[in-house]
Design a protein around this motif. Structure first.
Motif, short mmCIF file in Angstrom:
data_model
loop_
_atom_site.label_atom_id
_atom_site.label_comp_id
_atom_site.label_asym_id
_atom_site.label_seq_id
_atom_site.Cartn_x
_atom_site.Cartn_y
_atom_site.Cartn_z
N GLU A 1 0.82 -1.21 0.00
CA GLU A 1 0.00 0.00 0.00
C GLU A 1 0.85 1.26 0.00
O GLU A 1 0.47 2.28 -0.58
CB GLU A 1 -0.94 0.03 1.21
CG GLU A 1 -2.12 -0.91 1.13
CD GLU A 1 -1.85 -2.25 1.76
OE1 GLU A 1 -2.80 -3.04 1.92
OE2 GLU A 1 -0.68 -2.52 2.11
N ALA B 210 -5.81 4.02 7.22
CA ALA B 210 -6.32 4.86 6.14
C ALA B 210 -5.57 6.18 6.04
O ALA B 210 -5.27 6.66 4.94
CB ALA B 210 -7.81 5.12 6.35
N HIS C 264 -3.76 7.50 2.86
CA HIS C 264 -4.34 8.74 2.33
C HIS C 264 -3.28 9.82 2.13
O HIS C 264 -3.36 10.60 1.17
CB HIS C 264 -5.42 9.24 3.30
CG HIS C 264 -6.31 10.29 2.72
ND1 HIS C 264 -7.42 9.99 1.97
CD2 HIS C 264 -6.26 11.65 2.80
CE1 HIS C 264 -8.02 11.11 1.61
NE2 HIS C 264 -7.33 12.14 2.09
N TYR D 281 0.50 3.43 -3.08
CA TYR D 281 0.08 4.81 -3.27
C TYR D 281 1.22 5.79 -3.03
O TYR D 281 1.02 7.00 -3.07
CB TYR D 281 -1.11 5.12 -2.36
CG TYR D 281 -2.31 4.26 -2.70
CD1 TYR D 281 -3.15 4.59 -3.76
CD2 TYR D 281 -2.57 3.10 -1.98
CE1 TYR D 281 -4.23 3.78 -4.09
CE2 TYR D 281 -3.66 2.28 -2.31
CZ TYR D 281 -4.47 2.63 -3.36
OH TYR D 281 -5.55 1.83 -3.69
N THR E 109 -9.57 13.55 -2.59
CA THR E 109 -9.06 12.20 -2.36
C THR E 109 -9.98 11.50 -1.38
O THR E 109 -10.35 12.08 -0.36
CB THR E 109 -7.63 12.23 -1.81
OG1 THR E 109 -6.78 12.98 -2.68
CG2 THR E 109 -7.06 10.82 -1.66
N THR F 190 -10.48 7.80 0.75
CA THR F 190 -9.90 6.53 1.19
C THR F 190 -10.90 5.82 2.09
O THR F 190 -11.40 6.40 3.05
CB THR F 190 -8.58 6.74 1.94
OG1 THR F 190 -7.66 7.46 1.11
CG2 THR F 190 -7.96 5.40 2.32
N SER G 112 -11.41 2.35 4.39
CA SER G 112 -10.64 1.30 5.05
C SER G 112 -11.53 0.49 5.97
O SER G 112 -12.31 1.06 6.75
CB SER G 112 -9.48 1.92 5.85
OG SER G 112 -8.80 0.96 6.63
N ARG H 267 -9.60 0.48 -8.13
CA ARG H 267 -9.38 0.70 -6.70
C ARG H 267 -10.06 -0.36 -5.84
O ARG H 267 -9.73 -0.52 -4.66
CB ARG H 267 -9.90 2.08 -6.30
CG ARG H 267 -11.42 2.21 -6.38
CD ARG H 267 -11.88 3.62 -6.10
NE ARG H 267 -13.32 3.78 -6.21
CZ ARG H 267 -13.92 4.74 -6.91
NH1 ARG H 267 -13.18 5.62 -7.59
NH2 ARG H 267 -15.23 4.82 -6.94
N LYS I 227 -8.45 3.59 -2.24
CA LYS I 227 -8.13 5.02 -2.35
C LYS I 227 -8.22 5.44 -3.80
O LYS I 227 -7.80 4.70 -4.70
CB LYS I 227 -6.73 5.30 -1.81
CG LYS I 227 -6.26 6.74 -2.02
CD LYS I 227 -4.82 6.94 -1.56
CE LYS I 227 -4.32 8.33 -1.91
NZ LYS I 227 -2.93 8.58 -1.46
#
Length: 833
Positions: free
Chosen positions: A512, A581, A585, A617, A680, A682, A684, A751, A758
Motif C-alpha cells: 500500500e 487509512a 491517504h 500509493y 481524495t 480513502t 478502510s 481501486r 483510495k
C-alpha cells in the motif's frame, strides 16, 4: 506539536452515515461456453464412473474396522471439466447432505473440483445425473435437470494425493521418500476437534509427525506435519480427512547477513536533546528476534518488563540483531539523519518486544501463524489496554502465493479483525512486503526485475498495511567503490522492494505504501550492497558497538510503524482502520517513480494502475497525515453498517448502504470556478478471512464482506445517484460494466481490491461543489454466501477519509465546514429538545 501556526487538526465527523435500504439486483448468469452433450451417452459414461467410485467407497468403509474414529467416513471425488469450460462447482456442494467442496484447481486449462462426500451419499450425485438424463422439470415446467453442471463435467474419479495439492504444482515434492514439512488443511465437518483427532490417529500409524499447534479458520483447521509423500498417500483413510496440502514456509535468513560499519558515537548527545513524553503513550510491538533494551538509545523507551517470548525456555534478549535494529528505527528513524543535528526531539511512543524466533530455521514444527498469534497474545495478556502498532518484518523466504491467501496471511487477517474475539480487539498490523533476494546479477535489469519479484507471504494479508521500499540514498562513500554508481535514482523504487505486478488482477493492491529501504550500487558486472546506501540503527551487541546498518523492507516496516505511532500520539482514540487509512491517504508518488514506470502506449489511468502495483500509493507524508490547512483539509468518518441480513425462510441478501451528506464548502468552491482542485477518498475496513482454494468461485469468497464507495456526480439527483450505485454494484459482481464511468478518477474501478480503497478525483472547483454526497455500499462476501456459518447479520465497521485540496489558491475551506458542522449539531440539539 504542530509544525506551524497555520495547521489545524483534522475534522473528525464520527458516525455520519444515513442508513438506506440497499437491494442487490440478483440475476442468474449462465456460462455461455458449456458444450451441449448427448445426454444419454454422456450421462451413462458419468454413471459408470460414479459406480467405480462407489466400489472404492465400499472398500474404504470396510477398512475402518481397524480404527476407532470419531467422525464419519467420506470419500473425495474429483470432477474435471472439459478444456476451457468452467464448472458450476458450487452446485456440487450440498450442506444438508454433508457434501462439501474442498478445493478447486485449474490444471491444463481444465477446472478440477474436489468434493468430500460422506459414506452413503454418493446417491445424491447419482440423482443429479439421473435428473439430467431424464430432462427433469418441476410441476411448473421449470428445469431441474442440472444441465449447466453435468454438461461441463468431462470425468469423475476418486481423488488422489496430488489433487489435494493447493500450492504451486512445481513445489510438489519430487522425492516421494524424503520427509518434508507440509501444511495440512482439514475440513471442520461439524466437529473440528474430532476431525483433528482422527487425522492424528491415522497419521501416527503412517509414521507422520503432527504438530500440536493448530490454526482455526471458519471452515478449516491448519497445522504442520512432517512425513514423506509416500507416507501421506499410504492410507486412503488419511487422504479422506484432508482438504488441502501445501508446502510449509519458513522465515528468510536475510537477517543473518547484516552490514556493520559504524562504531559507538553520538548517542549521549542525542539523548541530551530528546524528551520522552510519558502520558499514556502508544506502543510499537516488535514481532521479531527480541530487543536488547539495555542499549542506551532504547532503555528510556523499552522496559525489561515489556520483553516477551513465545517459548518459555528462551530469554528475551536479541542475539540475532534484527529485532533490535527494528526497534531503533521504530523509535528514532534513520539515525544517520539525526545524529549530527542539534534540534530538540520529542518521543511520544514506546517499544515492546515479542520474540518469535532466535535464528533462521527456528520453530520448524510450529506454524508461523501460530507463532505470530502467540507473540501478540503474550504482549496483550501483560498489558491488554495499551494502544499498539504491531510490526512484523519476517516473511517467507520465497514468493509463490501470487497474492492468494495463505494460512499465515489469513491468520493476520483474523488477528487484525479479531475474528475469534468477536471483533472486540481489532489490531493495526504493519508487515513487510519481503525482499528481492540475492540475485544481484538479475538486479542489473532493475527496475523491471523488481516487477517480476512478487511480495512474500504474509504480505498479501488484506487487513495488514504491507510496506514496500523506496530510496533517496544516492551518495556512495564506501572504500573501494569508485566504479559504482547508485542503482536506483533518488526517490525511486528501492532495489530491495518486491511488487504485486505478477498477481492476478483480482488480488489486493500491495504494497500500500513505501518507506526508505536503502539503495544498492552497480558497476559493469552486478549490483552490490553498500553501507553508505543503507540506514543507520541500533546494534544488539552493545559491548562492541552501538550502531549498525540496516536496509530493505524490514527497515521500511519499522519506519512505517513509527509513522503510525505518531498518528496515535496526536489522535489516540482513532480506530486501527482509520490510522491505516490516514497513512495511505497521505501518500503520493515521487517524480522518480512516475518516470521509472512511464511506459509508452499506456494511458494515464493504465500507468497509475500499474504504478500502484509497484509502489502502492507512494510515500506517506507525516504532516498531511496529522494536519489540515485552510486550503487542504481532511474529514474523517468512523461508522458501521450491516451489509447483509437473513429474513425468515429466505436466503441472505444485502441490507444497508450508507449515504454521507458531507459538510461541503459549496459556496467557496463555486466562487473558485474553473480553478483546478483535487478530492481524495480513502475507505478502510477489516474483513474476516475464510481461506480455501475454492475461492476462485464467484460464490465462495475469502473476505467476509466487501465495501465500495461512490461519489455523486454534479448532474445527478440523490435518487439517480442511488440507482446508479445499485446498477454499478451488480455490474461489478457479474463482471460487466454498463454505466458510463467518471473519467476524472485516477484509478476508477481498479481501486476496488483488498480492504482499503483510495482514489483521487481531479477537476474544477465548480464541478466539485456539487459532489458532497458519498455512498458506502456492500459487495459480496462469505457472510452472505456461507449461510451455515451464521455471520449474515453482523455489522461491518469502516473508516472513511475525504480530503479537498486547492493548492493553487489561498482560500479558507476549513472554516465553512466547521461552521456547517456546528449548525447541524445545533439543529440536532433543538430537535432533540
Amino acid at each position: 506539536m504542530a509544525p506551524n501556526k497555520e495547521v489545524k487538526k483534522h475534522i473528525v465527523l464520527g458516525k455520519n452515515g444515513k442508513p438506506e435500504k440497499y437491494t442487490y439486483p440478483h440475476t442468474v448468469v449462465t456460462t455461455s461456453n458449456i458444450p451441449s452433450q448427448d445426454r444419454a451417452i454422456h450421462g451413462a459414461n458419468l454413471k459408470s464412473q460414479i459406480d467405480a467410485v462407489k466400489a472404492i467407497e465400499h472398500d474404504l468403509t470396510a477398512r475402518t474396522d481397524d480404527y476407532e474414529l470419531e467422525t464419519a467416513i467420506g470419500i473425495q471425488i474429483c470432477f474435471e471439466s472439459f478444456p476451457g469450460v468452467e464448472l458450476a462447482f458450487e452446485s456440487l456442494a450440498d450442506a444438508k447432505q454433508g457434501i462439501e467442496l474442498l478445493n478447486v484447481q485449474i490444471v491444463n486449462d481444465k477446472y478440477v473440483a474436489t468434493v468430500l462426500v460422506p459414506a452413503g451419499k454418493i446417491c445424491v450425485l447419482e440423482k443429479k445425473i439421473e435428473a439430467y438424463m431424464a430432462y427433469k422439470k418441476d410441476c411448473n415446467g421449470k428445469s431441474l435437470d442440472n444441465r449447466t453442471l453435468i454438461d461441463a463435467i468431462a470425468s469423475i474419479r476418486r481423488a488422489v494425493l496430488v489433487n489435494l495439492w493447493a500450492d504451486d504444482p512445481e513445489l510438489y515434492p519430487t522425492d516421494s521418500e524424503e520427509e518434508v514439512w507440509l501444511e495440512v488443511w482439514l475440513p471442520v465437518l461439524g466437529d473440528r476437534q474430532a476431525v483433528i483427532n482422527d487425522f492424528k490417529k491415522i497419521a501416527k500409524i503412517a509414521g507422520i509427525r503432527v504438530s500440536n499447534n493448530v490454526l482455526e479458520f471458519p471452515e478449516r483447521s491448519v497445522f504442520l506435519a512432517k512425513g514423506s509423500i509416500n507416507a501421506f498417500g499410504s492410507s486412503s483413510l488419511l487422504i479422506s480427512k484432508i482438504s488441502e496440502l501445501r508446502k510449509a514456509k519458513f522465515t528468510a535468513d536475510f537477517f543473518d547477513h547484516l552490514e556493520i560499519n559504524e562504531q559507538r558515537d553520538f548517542s549521549s548527545s542525542l539523548l541530551e536533546r530528546a524528551t520522552f513524553v510519558s502520558d499514556n503513550p502508544p506502543y510499537i510491538c516488535i514481532l521479531d528476534t527480541g530487543v536488547n533494551s539495555g542499549h542506551p538509545l532504547l532503555s528510556p523507551i523499552c522496559s525489561e518488563n515489556d520483553l516477551f517470548v513465545v517459548n518459555p525456555d528462551w530469554d528475551a534478549a536479541d542475539s540475532n540483531g534484527h529485532g533490535t535494529a527494528m526497534a531503533g528505527l521504530a523509535i528514532w528513524g534513520d539515525l544517520s539523519n539525526i545524529l549530527t543535528e542539534s534540534t530538540p526531539l520529542q518521543i511520544g511512543h514506546r517499544i515492546e518486544s515479542a520474540k518469535l524466533l532466535r535464528f533462521s530455521g527456528d520453530n520448524k514444527d510450529k506454524h508461523l501463524g501460530i507463532i505470530t498469534s502467540d507473540g501478540i497474545s503474550e504482549a496483550e495478556i501483560a498489558n491488554f489496554e495499551r494502544t499498539r502498532v504491531f510490526a512484523l518484518a519476517l516473511s517467507a523466504s520465497e514468493s509463490r502465493d501470487r497474492g492468494k491467501p495463505s494460512a499465515w496471511s489469513a491468520t493476520i487477517d483474523g488477528l487484525t479483525s479479531d475474528y475469534l474475539g468477536e471483533n472486540l480487539k481489532r489490531r493495526l498490523m504493519i508487515v513487510c512486503g519481503g525482499n528481492t533476494g540475492d540475485d544481484l546479477t538479475g538486479l542489473k535489469e532493475y527496475p523491471q526485475y523488481n516487477e517480476l519479484q512478487d511480495i512474500h507471504d504474509p504480505g498479501q494479508a488484506w487487513n495488514a498495511l504491507t510496506v514496500g521500499a523506496y530510496t533517496k540514498k544516492i551518495d556512495i562513500r564506501d572504500d573501494g567503490a569508485d566504479s559504482y554508481k547508485p542503482l536506483a535514482p533518488e526517490g525511486g523504487l528501492s532495489p530491495y522492494s518486491t511488487t504485486s505486478v505478477t498477481w492476478s488482477s483480482s488480488m489486493p493492491l500491495k504494497p500500500e505504501v513505501v518507506f526508505e529501504g536503502g539503495n544498492m550500487g552497480i558497476d559493469t558486472y552486478s549490483a552490490a550492497s553498500m553501507s553508505s546506501l543503507q540506514l543507520l540503527t541500533t546494534h544488539h551487541n552493545i559491548t562492541n558497538r552501538l550502531f549498525s546498518t540496516f536496509n530493505a523492507t524490514s527497515a521500511a516496516t519499522a519506519l512505517a510503524a513509527k509513522f503510525a505511532a505518531e498518528i496515535y500520539v496526536h489522535y489516540p482514540t482513532l480506530w486501527p482502520e482509520t490510522v491505516r487509512a490516514l497513512i495511505v491517504h497521505s501518500a503520493s508518488w515521487t517524480e522518480a517513480m512516475m518516470s521509472q514506470f512511464n511506459y509508452r502506449k499506456r494511458t494515464e489511468k493504465q500507468k497509475a494502475q500499474h504504478l500502484v502495483r509497484v509502489v502502492g500509493y507512494g510515500v506517506p507524508d507525516i504532516n498531511k497525515a496529522l494536519w489540515s490547512l485552510g486550503n487542504s483539509l481532511v474529514m474523517i468518518v468512523e461508522d458501521e453498517l450491516q451489509p447483509f441480513e437473513k429474513q425468515k425462510g429466505k436466503s441472505p441478501s444485502t441490507k444497508d448502504m450508507h449515504l454521507h451528506d458531507l459538510p461541503w464548502p459549496k459556496e467557496q468552491l463555486m466562487s473558485l470556478g474553473e480553478t483546478q482542485v483535487r478530492m481524495t477518498v480513502t475507505l478502510s475496513y477489516f474483513i474476516e478471512p475464510n481461506p480455501s482454494s475454492r475461492n476462485v468461485s464467484s460464490k465462495y469468497r475469502y473476505p467476509s464482506h466487501q465495501l465500495r464507495f461512490e461519489v455523486k456526480r454534479p448532474t445527478e439527483s440523490t435518487k439517480q445517484f442511488m440507482q446508479r450505485i445499485t446498477r454499478d454494484a451488480h455490474d461489478e459482481e457479474e463482471g460487466t460494466i454498463k454505466s458510463p464511468k467518471d473519467p476524472d478518477w485516477l484509478l476508477g474501478d481498479f481501486r476496488n481490491k483488498g480492504s482499503i480503497h483510495k482514489d483521487i478525483w481531479r477537476g474544477t472547483a465548480a464541478d466539485l461543489a456539487a459532489r458532497g454526497l458519498l455512498a458506502i455500499y456492500p459487495a459480496m462476501g462469505w457472510w452472505r454466501t456461507r449461510t451455515k456459518l451464521e455471520r449474515f447479520n453482523k455489522a461491518a465497521r469502516y473508516s472513511l477519509i475525504i480530503s479537498i485540496e486547492a493548492p493553487e489558491v489561498d482560500v479558507d475551506l476549513y472554516t465553512p465546514i466547521q461552521t456547517e458542522i456546528e449548525n447541524r449539531n445545533k439543529v440536532s440539539v433543538e430537535i432533540s429538545a
